[in-house]
Scaffold this active site. Structure first.
Site, PDB file in Angstrom:
ATOM      1  N   HIS A 117       0.998  -0.995  -0.465  1.00  0.00           N
ATOM      2  CA  HIS A 117      -0.170  -0.195  -0.577  1.00  0.00           C
ATOM      3  C   HIS A 117       0.872   1.058   0.488  1.00  0.00           C
ATOM      4  CE1 HIS A 117      -3.496   2.649   1.216  1.00  0.00           C
ATOM      5  NE2 HIS A 117      -2.399   3.319   1.536  1.00  0.00           N
ATOM      6  N   GLU A 118       1.612   0.997   0.587  1.00  0.00           N
ATOM      7  CA  GLU A 118       2.669   2.611   0.663  1.00  0.00           C
ATOM      8  C   GLU A 118       3.609   2.667  -0.185  1.00  0.00           C
ATOM      9  OE1 GLU A 118       1.874   5.037   2.869  1.00  0.00           O
ATOM     10  OE2 GLU A 118       0.719   3.745   4.433  1.00  0.00           O
ATOM     11  N   HIS A 155       1.943   4.188  -3.183  1.00  0.00           N
ATOM     12  CA  HIS A 155       1.695   5.794  -2.550  1.00  0.00           C
ATOM     13  C   HIS A 155       3.122   6.408  -3.667  1.00  0.00           C
ATOM     14  CE1 HIS A 155      -1.878   6.105  -1.448  1.00  0.00           C
ATOM     15  NE2 HIS A 155      -1.619   6.015   0.168  1.00  0.00           N
TER      16      HIS A 155
END
Length: 203
Positions: A28-29, A32
């Site tokens: 997820h990170e 980003h």
């Protein structure tokens, strides 16, 4: 109930859930960071965040919360909105939840088209569930979550207010209170999306 309670009652479940959660948060990170990097913001790369290494993304306090109460968070990826613009910021914010939804869909497809042992099915269902939770939860448009940054990019005047709120020392407590008060509704929404993902591929 935190993950730590599974250590004695069901160690295998603890390992599966903990590994799936750590790797899903890292992805997820990374999403980003990778998106920001591709759109021209060098900030995530400067902080070493364009990587799938979980150690670069885990937050010590957030990890402790996951172990103790079953809810936590990773370190937010630092970005510079001035390098991204309004729509670039929106895509960076959306990249995390979208990456989790993608993982959930892949797991659903593997469940549908593969012939797996009960252990593999358990792992796939666990990864699917965790990623649905991460995708749906992070899309809630409240401060400190990706949903608020997406909303802020769509409505710039509101975005400035949300950013100012996030900088307040009490913002985390207010968000936690919101989650506590509306936990049942959030769980219902997560269950609906999970059913949709499984139904979408006929798993």
């Amino acid at each position: 109930m935190g993950l730590i309670s599974l250590l004695t009652s069901n160690p295998l479940a603890f390992v599966i859930i903990a590994a799936a959660l750590v790797l899903s948060l890292a992805f997820h990170e990374f999403a980003h960071a990778w998106t920001a990097d591709r759109l021209g913001d060098p900030t995530p790369r400067r902080y070493g965040r364009v990587t799938l290494n979980p150690l670069k993304h885990l937050d010590p306090f957030g990890t402790l919360l996951m172990l103790l109460v079953g809810f936590g968070f990773a370190k937010p990826v630092p970005i510079n909105p001035n390098n991204l613009g309004r729509w670039g910021t929106l895509w960076v914010s959306a990249a995390g939840p979208l990456s989790n939804l993608l993982i959930a869909l892949v797991c659903a497809l593997l469940l549908k088209f593969g012939s797996h042992s009960s252990f593999v099915v358990t792992v796939l269902l666990t990864v699917l569930s965790i990623n649905v939770v991460l995708a749906v939860f992070n899309l809630i448009p409240i401060p400190l979550l990706d949903g608020s940054r997406i909303l802020g990019a769509l409505v710039p005047s509101l975005g400035r207010s949300l950013t100012q709120f996030e900088m307040q020392p009490y913002s985390f407590l207010i968000v936690m209170a919101f989650i506590y008060l509306f936990g049942r509704q959030i769980s219902g929404l997560i269950g609906t999306v999970q059913d949709w993902v499984l139904g979408f591929v006929g798993a």
